[in-house]
Design a protein around this motif. Structure first.
Motif, PDB file in Angstrom:
ATOM      1  N   GLN A   4       0.857  -1.181   0.000  1.00  0.00           N
ATOM      2  CA  GLN A   4       0.000   0.000   0.000  1.00  0.00           C
ATOM      3  C   GLN A   4       0.892   1.230   0.000  1.00  0.00           C
ATOM      4  O   GLN A   4       1.577   1.495   0.984  1.00  0.00           O
ATOM      5  CB  GLN A   4      -0.909   0.000   1.229  1.00  0.00           C
ATOM      6  N   SER A  24       1.466  -5.754   4.016  1.00  0.00           N
ATOM      7  CA  SER A  24       0.610  -6.589   4.855  1.00  0.00           C
ATOM      8  C   SER A  24       0.729  -8.014   4.343  1.00  0.00           C
ATOM      9  O   SER A  24       0.924  -8.247   3.164  1.00  0.00           O
ATOM     10  CB  SER A  24      -0.843  -6.122   4.787  1.00  0.00           C
ATOM     11  N   ASN A  76       7.363  -2.089   9.195  1.00  0.00           N
ATOM     12  CA  ASN A  76       7.246  -2.869   7.955  1.00  0.00           C
ATOM     13  C   ASN A  76       6.889  -1.971   6.776  1.00  0.00           C
ATOM     14  O   ASN A  76       5.955  -2.247   6.014  1.00  0.00           O
ATOM     15  CB  ASN A  76       6.210  -3.978   8.107  1.00  0.00           C
ATOM     16  N   THR A  77       7.621  -0.882   6.680  1.00  0.00           N
ATOM     17  CA  THR A  77       7.404   0.060   5.589  1.00  0.00           C
ATOM     18  C   THR A  77       8.712   0.359   4.876  1.00  0.00           C
ATOM     19  O   THR A  77       9.796   0.239   5.448  1.00  0.00           O
ATOM     20  CB  THR A  77       6.816   1.381   6.091  1.00  0.00           C
TER      21      THR A  77
END
Length: 118
Positions: A4, A24, A76-77
């Motif tokens: 995303q 995700s 987690n980006t």
């Protein structure tokens, strides 16, 4: 893994903008994460990439010294900090992922628009 992308917007030349890509489904471990962009009428081009294990980074010549790709394990980006933006940086930016040993990007985010006014 589902990606995303976010953070696009309208800025003036010389401004900065930060894009983020959130994953995700799994972590980025074992992946090579990248940002691509596509301007109207042009082919999609590689902008920057980061090897999650080790953190090696790679940049297109056109953005070297102005853009910085980084990863945030806790969130987690994957982020793309863009500075000294130019009108020619305007495009839809996509984050993408491939396994580190592979060549094909199997996962793509939906794209986020970056517009740079002169």
């Amino acid at each position: 893994v589902q990606l995303q992308a976010s953070g696009g917007g309208l800025v003036q030349a010389g401004d900065s903008l930060r894009l983020s890509c959130a994953a995700s489904g799994r972590t980025f471990s074992g992946y090579f994460m990248a940002w691509f962009r596509q301007a109207p009428g042009k082919e999609r081009e590689f902008v920057a990439g980061i090897r999650w294990s080790g953190g090696s980074t790679y940049y297109a010549d056109s953005v070297k010294g102005r853009f910085t790709i980084s990863g945030d394990n806790a969130k987690n980006t994957v982020n793309l900090q863009m500075s000294r933006l130019k009108p020619e940086d305007a495009a839809v930016y996509y984050c993408a992922a491939r396994v580190e040993s592979g060549v094909r990007y199997a996962c793509w985010g939906q794209g986020t628009q970056v517009t740079v006014s002169s």
